[in-house]
Design a protein around this motif. Sequence first.
Motif, PDB file in Angstrom:
ATOM      1  N   SER A  68       0.852  -1.195   0.000  1.00  0.00           N
ATOM      2  CA  SER A  68       0.000   0.000   0.000  1.00  0.00           C
ATOM      3  C   SER A  68       0.886   1.243   0.000  1.00  0.00           C
ATOM      4  O   SER A  68       2.093   1.166   0.218  1.00  0.00           O
ATOM      5  CB  SER A  68      -0.945  -0.005   1.199  1.00  0.00           C
ATOM      6  N   CYS A  69       0.260   2.405  -0.263  1.00  0.00           N
ATOM      7  CA  CYS A  69       1.039   3.601  -0.561  1.00  0.00           C
ATOM      8  C   CYS A  69       0.879   4.721   0.461  1.00  0.00           C
ATOM      9  O   CYS A  69       1.475   5.774   0.319  1.00  0.00           O
ATOM     10  CB  CYS A  69       0.613   4.125  -1.929  1.00  0.00           C
ATOM     11  N   GLY A  70       0.082   4.523   1.458  1.00  0.00           N
ATOM     12  CA  GLY A  70      -0.054   5.566   2.464  1.00  0.00           C
ATOM     13  C   GLY A  70      -1.132   6.596   2.154  1.00  0.00           C
ATOM     14  O   GLY A  70      -1.269   7.583   2.874  1.00  0.00           O
ATOM     15  N   CYS A  71      -1.906   6.387   1.081  1.00  0.00           N
ATOM     16  CA  CYS A  71      -2.998   7.317   0.767  1.00  0.00           C
ATOM     17  C   CYS A  71      -4.057   7.280   1.863  1.00  0.00           C
ATOM     18  O   CYS A  71      -4.281   6.265   2.494  1.00  0.00           O
ATOM     19  CB  CYS A  71      -3.661   6.932  -0.563  1.00  0.00           C
ATOM     20  N   GLU A  72      -4.695   8.392   2.075  1.00  0.00           N
ATOM     21  CA  GLU A  72      -5.784   8.513   3.053  1.00  0.00           C
ATOM     22  C   GLU A  72      -7.015   9.039   2.325  1.00  0.00           C
ATOM     23  O   GLU A  72      -6.916  10.108   1.715  1.00  0.00           O
ATOM     24  CB  GLU A  72      -5.347   9.486   4.149  1.00  0.00           C
ATOM     25  N   MET A  97      -3.434  -1.992  -2.101  1.00  0.00           N
ATOM     26  CA  MET A  97      -2.013  -2.227  -2.346  1.00  0.00           C
ATOM     27  C   MET A  97      -1.724  -2.153  -3.850  1.00  0.00           C
ATOM     28  O   MET A  97      -2.470  -2.712  -4.648  1.00  0.00           O
ATOM     29  CB  MET A  97      -1.617  -3.599  -1.796  1.00  0.00           C
ATOM     30  N   HIS A  98      -0.656  -1.459  -4.211  1.00  0.00           N
ATOM     31  CA  HIS A  98      -0.258  -1.382  -5.621  1.00  0.00           C
ATOM     32  C   HIS A  98       0.417  -2.696  -6.016  1.00  0.00           C
ATOM     33  O   HIS A  98       1.344  -3.146  -5.323  1.00  0.00           O
ATOM     34  CB  HIS A  98       0.757  -0.253  -5.836  1.00  0.00           C
ATOM     35  N   TRP A  99      -0.004  -3.280  -7.123  1.00  0.00           N
ATOM     36  CA  TRP A  99       0.642  -4.492  -7.648  1.00  0.00           C
ATOM     37  C   TRP A  99       1.948  -4.043  -8.299  1.00  0.00           C
ATOM     38  O   TRP A  99       1.949  -3.199  -9.187  1.00  0.00           O
ATOM     39  CB  TRP A  99      -0.288  -5.144  -8.678  1.00  0.00           C
ATOM     40  N   PRO A 114      -6.207   5.644 -11.775  1.00  0.00           N
ATOM     41  CA  PRO A 114      -4.952   6.130 -11.199  1.00  0.00           C
ATOM     42  C   PRO A 114      -5.129   6.440  -9.706  1.00  0.00           C
ATOM     43  O   PRO A 114      -6.183   6.905  -9.290  1.00  0.00           O
ATOM     44  CB  PRO A 114      -4.674   7.421 -11.978  1.00  0.00           C
ATOM     45  N   CYS A 115      -4.088   6.151  -8.931  1.00  0.00           N
ATOM     46  CA  CYS A 115      -4.157   6.370  -7.479  1.00  0.00           C
ATOM     47  C   CYS A 115      -3.781   7.823  -7.171  1.00  0.00           C
ATOM     48  O   CYS A 115      -2.970   8.426  -7.872  1.00  0.00           O
ATOM     49  CB  CYS A 115      -3.201   5.425  -6.774  1.00  0.00           C
ATOM     50  N   ALA A 116      -4.345   8.357  -6.084  1.00  0.00           N
ATOM     51  CA  ALA A 116      -4.054   9.741  -5.690  1.00  0.00           C
ATOM     52  C   ALA A 116      -2.573   9.960  -5.399  1.00  0.00           C
ATOM     53  O   ALA A 116      -2.073  11.078  -5.500  1.00  0.00           O
ATOM     54  CB  ALA A 116      -4.895  10.113  -4.464  1.00  0.00           C
ATOM     55  N   CYS A 117      -1.848   8.902  -5.068  1.00  0.00           N
ATOM     56  CA  CYS A 117      -0.412   9.044  -4.756  1.00  0.00           C
ATOM     57  C   CYS A 117       0.410   9.280  -6.023  1.00  0.00           C
ATOM     58  O   CYS A 117       1.569   9.679  -5.943  1.00  0.00           O
ATOM     59  CB  CYS A 117       0.110   7.796  -4.043  1.00  0.00           C
ATOM     60  N   GLY A 118      -0.198   9.003  -7.190  1.00  0.00           N
ATOM     61  CA  GLY A 118       0.485   9.236  -8.453  1.00  0.00           C
ATOM     62  C   GLY A 118       1.433   8.116  -8.861  1.00  0.00           C
ATOM     63  O   GLY A 118       2.062   8.187  -9.913  1.00  0.00           O
ATOM     64  N   TRP A 132      -1.730  -0.960 -10.784  1.00  0.00           N
ATOM     65  CA  TRP A 132      -3.126  -1.046 -10.340  1.00  0.00           C
ATOM     66  C   TRP A 132      -3.130  -1.556  -8.909  1.00  0.00           C
ATOM     67  O   TRP A 132      -2.094  -1.997  -8.401  1.00  0.00           O
ATOM     68  CB  TRP A 132      -3.943  -1.926 -11.294  1.00  0.00           C
ATOM     69  N   ARG A 133      -4.261  -1.456  -8.249  1.00  0.00           N
ATOM     70  CA  ARG A 133      -4.314  -1.785  -6.820  1.00  0.00           C
ATOM     71  C   ARG A 133      -5.290  -2.918  -6.512  1.00  0.00           C
ATOM     72  O   ARG A 133      -6.220  -3.175  -7.280  1.00  0.00           O
ATOM     73  CB  ARG A 133      -4.705  -0.550  -6.023  1.00  0.00           C
ATOM     74  N   TYR A 134      -5.072  -3.567  -5.376  1.00  0.00           N
ATOM     75  CA  TYR A 134      -5.990  -4.625  -4.940  1.00  0.00           C
ATOM     76  C   TYR A 134      -6.169  -4.535  -3.431  1.00  0.00           C
ATOM     77  O   TYR A 134      -5.290  -4.046  -2.725  1.00  0.00           O
ATOM     78  CB  TYR A 134      -5.430  -6.011  -5.315  1.00  0.00           C
TER      79      TYR A 134
END
Length: 453
Positions: free
Chosen positions: A264-268, A273-275, A331-335, A339-341
């Motif tokens: 995971s990337c720490g987004c709030e 989790m980013h693959w 796209p995730c806010a963290c940039g 992709w995420r799961y």
Amino acid sequence: MTPKGDMTRPYWDMAVEPFLDSADMRERQWDKLKHRLSEAYSRAPYWRRRFDVAGVDPQTLQDREDFARRVPLFTKDDYRELAEANHGDMRKILFELMGGESNELVAVAATSGTSGDPTPYPLTSRDLRLWGELVRRAVWRAGLRPGDWVLQGFGLSMFLAGVPVCMALAEMGICAIPVGAEASTAALLKYARLFRPRGMFCTPSLAEYLIQTAEQEDIDLGSLGIETIFCGGEPGAGIPSVRARIENAFGAKLLDFAGGLGASCGCEPYAGMHWLVDDLAMMELVDPVSHELIPLNEGAEGLAVFTPLEAPGLLGIRQTNGDIMRVHTKPCACGQSGWRYEIIGRNDDMLKIKGVMVYPAAIEGVIKAFVPRVTGVFRIVLSEPPPRVKPPLRLRVERGDQLRDADLPSLEKEIVETMQRKLKIRPQIEWRAAGSLPRSTKKTQLLEKEYQA
Ligand SMILES: [Zn+2]
């Protein structure tokens, strides 16, 4: 491994990570997959037999859909059968799965084996590369760099995230301090004070024990200098209350690293989790019952299926460990790329109501949000063996002891509407008095079976 290079670069592997989840990457995956399948077919007796039985010649597979349609899943039961056929002789089992490469292991780990014999994780140098790249890409994104020290608080005894993680970190020049979960919380704190590591690996429950111990011994965890905590082994960062408690106590970021090959990337709020390893492994989603392929689109849910593209030992071909996942492709806010799961349940406890998949944990999440108007204790009543449930789904729910009779109908309406909105089901609620359902000190059994098993 990539050369040391610019320490301010955004990704550990600039030749791969900027291109995760791209058409080019999917093409590379397919080429690698074909090669890996041919290799398995020619080297490993087990995979050759499996492909032959399924009538699959790896050379003739057309595309990913064809692969998914024709190559069956490799489940825990398949492994158990193979192990039994070989009378548990590990040398023979690994030769079946890996051929001659089973003689080239550089490390080994295993599952804990809570329900039977442990399942091995044999690692050749190619497997260690897959596992290691995952770790290195994850810690680089979290800001750790060569020269840093990391406290290793995961179990060192046979755990995949134990010694193999230390090996992976060493290759990038990060020093793991191998205290391990087997040591006492006092020992972990002692070495954390002595070495002042920038990062820490441990399960969320261990992080919570550390908070307790620190309180008893009057230690300020925030003064240890730990900036990032990588959790795994159980859900942690994805549960807001757990995450907040640990982050506040340590003054650190809490990141998840579990269930798949990502972090995971720490987004709030939590963004999953980013693959991270498109070049080394493939994940598919399938329907848990029909095993039909589900396209990886935003919000798609299904049983996660993994195939390593180079590594012969760590995972089988189309292996599933029973995790049900939801994927996010926006796209995730963290940039950051990938992709995420997120893990939303276990295949073993899935229920299917008019084609809608629901997990007891999700139902529990809705019910618990209504405390104190309910006690939070409830049962899912099944009149036939799962996963199929004839609607409506029956829930036995304890009302809160302060709730007035007159407020019951509106509460029921609210719960049903919340379930409809969040889970797409309209359950039928059978009310019970507070304290009337049996309690257990062990893991609560949410399913009440009214059929003969
Ligand atoms: Zn992100």
